[in-house]
Each structure stands twice: as C-alpha cells, then as structure tokens.
Design a protein around this motif. Sequence first.
Motif, mmCIF file in Angstrom:
data_model
loop_
_atom_site.group_PDB
_atom_site.id
_atom_site.type_symbol
_atom_site.label_atom_id
_atom_site.label_comp_id
_atom_site.label_asym_id
_atom_site.label_seq_id
_atom_site.Cartn_x
_atom_site.Cartn_y
_atom_site.Cartn_z
ATOM 1 N N GLY A 150 -7.062 -5.101 -5.840
ATOM 2 C CA GLY A 150 -6.487 -3.479 -4.200
ATOM 3 C C GLY A 150 -5.496 -2.331 -5.019
ATOM 4 N N PHE A 151 -4.943 -2.968 -6.441
ATOM 5 C CA PHE A 151 -4.006 -3.021 -7.112
ATOM 6 C C PHE A 151 -4.240 -3.009 -8.187
ATOM 7 C CE2 PHE A 151 -2.588 -4.494 -2.844
ATOM 8 C CZ PHE A 151 -1.046 -3.175 -1.876
ATOM 9 N N ARG A 158 1.025 -1.175 -0.258
ATOM 10 C CA ARG A 158 0.163 0.143 -0.493
ATOM 11 C C ARG A 158 0.760 0.779 0.590
ATOM 12 N NH1 ARG A 158 -3.262 -2.771 3.653
ATOM 13 N NH2 ARG A 158 -2.165 -1.390 5.403
ATOM 14 N N THR A 159 1.812 1.263 0.664
ATOM 15 C CA THR A 159 2.756 2.641 1.041
ATOM 16 C C THR A 159 3.869 3.007 0.069
ATOM 17 O OG1 THR A 159 3.340 1.970 3.519
ATOM 18 C CG2 THR A 159 4.397 3.491 2.218
ATOM 19 N N GLN A 184 0.840 4.037 -2.833
ATOM 20 C CA GLN A 184 0.198 5.195 -2.808
ATOM 21 C C GLN A 184 1.597 6.191 -3.142
ATOM 22 O OE1 GLN A 184 -0.260 4.897 1.763
ATOM 23 N NE2 GLN A 184 -2.451 4.146 0.913
#
Length: 244
Positions: A56-57, A31-32, A35
Amino acid sequence: MTHPTTQPATRPIARHVLTGATSGIGAVLARTLAQRGDGLVLLARGEPSAAALAAGFPEAQVLLADLADPGTLNGIGRRVDGDVHSLIHVAGVVDLAPVSRLRLHEWEEQIAVNLTSPAVLTRELLPHLRRTRGTAMFVNSSAGLTANADWSAYAASKFGLRALADALRAEEIENGVRVTTVYPSRTATPMQEKVHEQEGRTYDSTRWISAETVVSTILHVLDLPPDATIPDVTVRPVTPRPGT
C-alpha cells in the motif's frame, strides 16, 4: 523589460515514523501523509501486515516490531533510514472488563501496547527528533482524561501515556522537540466497533467523530510554524451523544 518568474514555494517533505497504520486513524493518516508527498516509516507487527503496508505504501520504509513485546523495539532507532521529523503513536488495543473480572494477560497487553512500547519507541527515536527539532505526538483517548466503569486497564494505560508525554515535554524543551497529546473522543474505527460489541451496544458509525476529522487535527499540529506548539488538544463531537 522582462521580470523573473516567481516560483510558488513548496512545502519541504517531512518524514514521519508511524504506528497503527494498518487500521483506523493510523491508516487514514498514513494515506494522507503519503498523498501529500511526505516520507513514512511504518511499524508492522508481523510479516502479513508488513507485506500489506509495503504494497500500500511502496515508498515507505516498513519495519517489523511487535508492540505487544516492547523488547522488539530495542535498537529500532538504528534501523530507521534518514531524518525523522515526527514520531506519531497511534496504535492501541482495548479490552473492557470490570476490575473484578480483569484477566492478567489483557491488562499486560494493554499496558505493553498502549504505554510501554510508546515509551521505548520514543526513547529510540529521540536522537532523530532532536536533530530535526521534530514532534512527538501521542494519539491518546478521552479515556486518558476520565476513567469509567469497565475501562480500568485501557484508561490506566492512557493515563500513563498522558504522564509520559507531559514528562517528555518538560525534558525535551531545551532540545527543541515539541510534544503533543491528542485526545479523540469516540471515533468511527474498527476499534470502536469492537468496543460496542464488548459493551453489547449497536454500532452506528455516523454517531461518532470520523477518523478523517482526527487526522485533520493531527496535520494541523504537525504543520505548525516552528515558533508555536500545541501541548494538548481534545477532539469531541459538536453535539454530546447520550451514553458516551
């Protein structure tokens, strides 16, 4: 007289191959990285986890590979699209047992997922890392430094992972590939919750390092200037906890 406007420098977008992105440290790291605009290649064990990662990605490349069956990794380097600037091994499994009650299939799974698959995946991605002078990162464990009672299989896999990283570092220095091992102490993740259940202990996530803290260490290593490397880094709680 007008002066040209200086545009702020932007960090080049890097691309990372990552295992273990469905949970714990790997999920926070994925996630990091997404982002902040980095590219991702994520490995999924089966169709359900692949679908979840793709949802999710949506910008990531998701590849199917079962780390419990290292043979599924053969040829995976040819399936990775584009450049790779880092390969980050996060996925792992743990089953505690004394040697006297060790089950062969549990031993074999921990060795396969925690050691053999990282070795095969690293071999497959080395041509990519050599081209970019990238980083191979092994998220190990404090169990890769000290083996305690009931941890023989997991610790053996992690001691082996340490040896793999050390040998790789010596072999690839002339190719410019940087190799780092991160040794987190107990971290507040679903895996740690499972460990507590196996130990018969009450799980309290506030007692342990957060996954975000481990990820900040990983990012520090990934973002080093090209003139430096951190071969090994250990992450521990500020205050030692009893019974850890």
